[in-house]
Design a protein around this motif. Structure first.
Motif, mmCIF file in Angstrom:
data_model
loop_
_atom_site.group_PDB
_atom_site.id
_atom_site.type_symbol
_atom_site.label_atom_id
_atom_site.label_comp_id
_atom_site.label_asym_id
_atom_site.label_seq_id
_atom_site.Cartn_x
_atom_site.Cartn_y
_atom_site.Cartn_z
ATOM 1 N N ILE A 1 39.624 -16.217 18.431
ATOM 2 C CA ILE A 1 38.975 -16.862 17.283
ATOM 3 C C ILE A 1 39.049 -15.950 16.063
ATOM 4 O O ILE A 1 39.419 -16.382 14.964
ATOM 5 N N THR A 2 38.709 -14.705 16.261
ATOM 6 C CA THR A 2 38.690 -13.747 15.152
ATOM 7 C C THR A 2 40.071 -13.574 14.541
ATOM 8 O O THR A 2 40.244 -13.701 13.322
ATOM 9 N N VAL A 3 41.049 -13.303 15.365
ATOM 10 C CA VAL A 3 42.408 -13.056 14.867
ATOM 11 C C VAL A 3 42.996 -14.316 14.242
ATOM 12 O O VAL A 3 43.541 -14.273 13.124
ATOM 13 N N LEU A 4 42.886 -15.447 14.929
ATOM 14 C CA LEU A 4 43.484 -16.685 14.417
ATOM 15 C C LEU A 4 42.895 -17.113 13.079
ATOM 16 O O LEU A 4 43.630 -17.521 12.173
ATOM 17 N N LEU A 5 41.586 -17.025 12.945
ATOM 18 C CA LEU A 5 40.970 -17.425 11.679
ATOM 19 C C LEU A 5 41.458 -16.561 10.520
ATOM 20 O O LEU A 5 41.769 -17.073 9.444
ATOM 21 N N TRP A 6 41.542 -15.263 10.738
ATOM 22 C CA TRP A 6 41.995 -14.391 9.655
ATOM 23 C C TRP A 6 43.481 -14.583 9.360
ATOM 24 O O TRP A 6 43.891 -14.508 8.198
ATOM 25 N N VAL A 7 44.280 -14.861 10.362
ATOM 26 C CA VAL A 7 45.697 -15.145 10.129
ATOM 27 C C VAL A 7 45.844 -16.423 9.307
ATOM 28 O O VAL A 7 46.593 -16.461 8.314
ATOM 29 N N VAL A 8 45.120 -17.467 9.685
ATOM 30 C CA VAL A 8 45.149 -18.723 8.919
ATOM 31 C C VAL A 8 44.725 -18.466 7.484
ATOM 32 O O VAL A 8 45.374 -18.921 6.532
ATOM 33 N N TRP A 9 43.649 -17.720 7.308
ATOM 34 C CA TRP A 9 43.145 -17.443 5.962
ATOM 35 C C TRP A 9 44.207 -16.733 5.120
ATOM 36 O O TRP A 9 44.465 -17.117 3.974
ATOM 37 N N VAL A 10 44.837 -15.704 5.664
ATOM 38 C CA VAL A 10 45.870 -14.958 4.935
ATOM 39 C C VAL A 10 47.013 -15.880 4.530
ATOM 40 O O VAL A 10 47.551 -15.769 3.422
ATOM 41 N N LEU A 11 47.364 -16.813 5.396
ATOM 42 C CA LEU A 11 48.481 -17.712 5.117
ATOM 43 C C LEU A 11 48.161 -18.763 4.055
ATOM 44 O O LEU A 11 49.053 -19.198 3.332
ATOM 45 N N VAL A 12 46.903 -19.187 3.957
ATOM 46 C CA VAL A 12 46.577 -20.303 3.069
ATOM 47 C C VAL A 12 45.736 -19.939 1.849
ATOM 48 O O VAL A 12 45.543 -20.776 0.970
ATOM 49 N N VAL A 13 45.248 -18.717 1.758
ATOM 50 C CA VAL A 13 44.348 -18.385 0.658
ATOM 51 C C VAL A 13 45.055 -18.539 -0.695
ATOM 52 O O VAL A 13 46.231 -18.205 -0.842
#
Length: 178
Positions: free
Chosen positions: A38-50
């Motif tokens: 959960i932690t890693v995936l959420l931050w990866v998604v955030w980096v990709l879409v911010v």
């Protein structure tokens, strides 16, 4: 023995049991893997879409909501309202994946994608209901969240108020800086 010495003894025992539980029961359990994912995936998604053009405001949303979640978590843990048996690391009692990933990333994405108040309120209300009545019970079912003196419905207005307050603060900051 005075209360201070008793508290110190209990705290030492708790730290010992917490470390023992982490290395014997938690580390590499399916709950540990879920928490890490959960932690890693959420931050990866955030980096990709911010939205890099609004990065400052979005990060402020994340910092404020993370701080609020951490403080509220500490209050709830101190009042024995809940307990988190599974952590990514053994030296904390907070559910850091929620305080430092789920809450800030969710509110940053809500802030980024729902810029108008009407849509933001609807999205935040939807998230609040989802978090309180689907995510929290799921974490309970998985044994990752133990409720002692709390009810799910207490959480929904807190999640909602947190989102509204943070959007109001950051919108006000953005308006004053322009």
């Amino acid at each position: 023995m005075d209360y201070t010495n008793k508290l110190i003894q209990v705290q030492k025992q708790f730290a010992h049991f917490q470390k023992k539980f982490f290395f014997e029961e938690t580390l590499y359990s399916y709950q540990w893997w879920i928490t890490l994912a959960i932690t890693v995936l959420l931050w990866v998604v955030w980096v990709l879409v911010v939205d890099k053009l609004r990065l400052k405001s979005i990060i402020i949303v994340g910092l404020i909501t993370s701080l609020m979640a951490t403080v509220m978590d500490d209050v709830g843990l101190s009042l024995a309202a809940w307990h988190y048996p599974y952590q990514i690391v053994y030296f904390t009692t907070r559910f850091n994946s929620v305080d430092f990933a789920v809450i800030p990333v969710t509110y940053m994405l809500l802030f980024q994608y729902f810029t108008r108040w009407k849509t933001f309120i609807i999205a935040t209300a939807s998230f609040s209901l989802f978090a309180a009545f689907i995510a929290e019970p799921l974490f309970v079912k998985l044994g990752m969240y133990i409720i002692m003196s709390w009810e799910y419905w207490y959480s929904a207005p807190i999640y909602f108020a947190m989102g509204i307050l943070v959007k109001w603060i950051v919108d006000k900051m953005d308006k004053e800086s322009n």
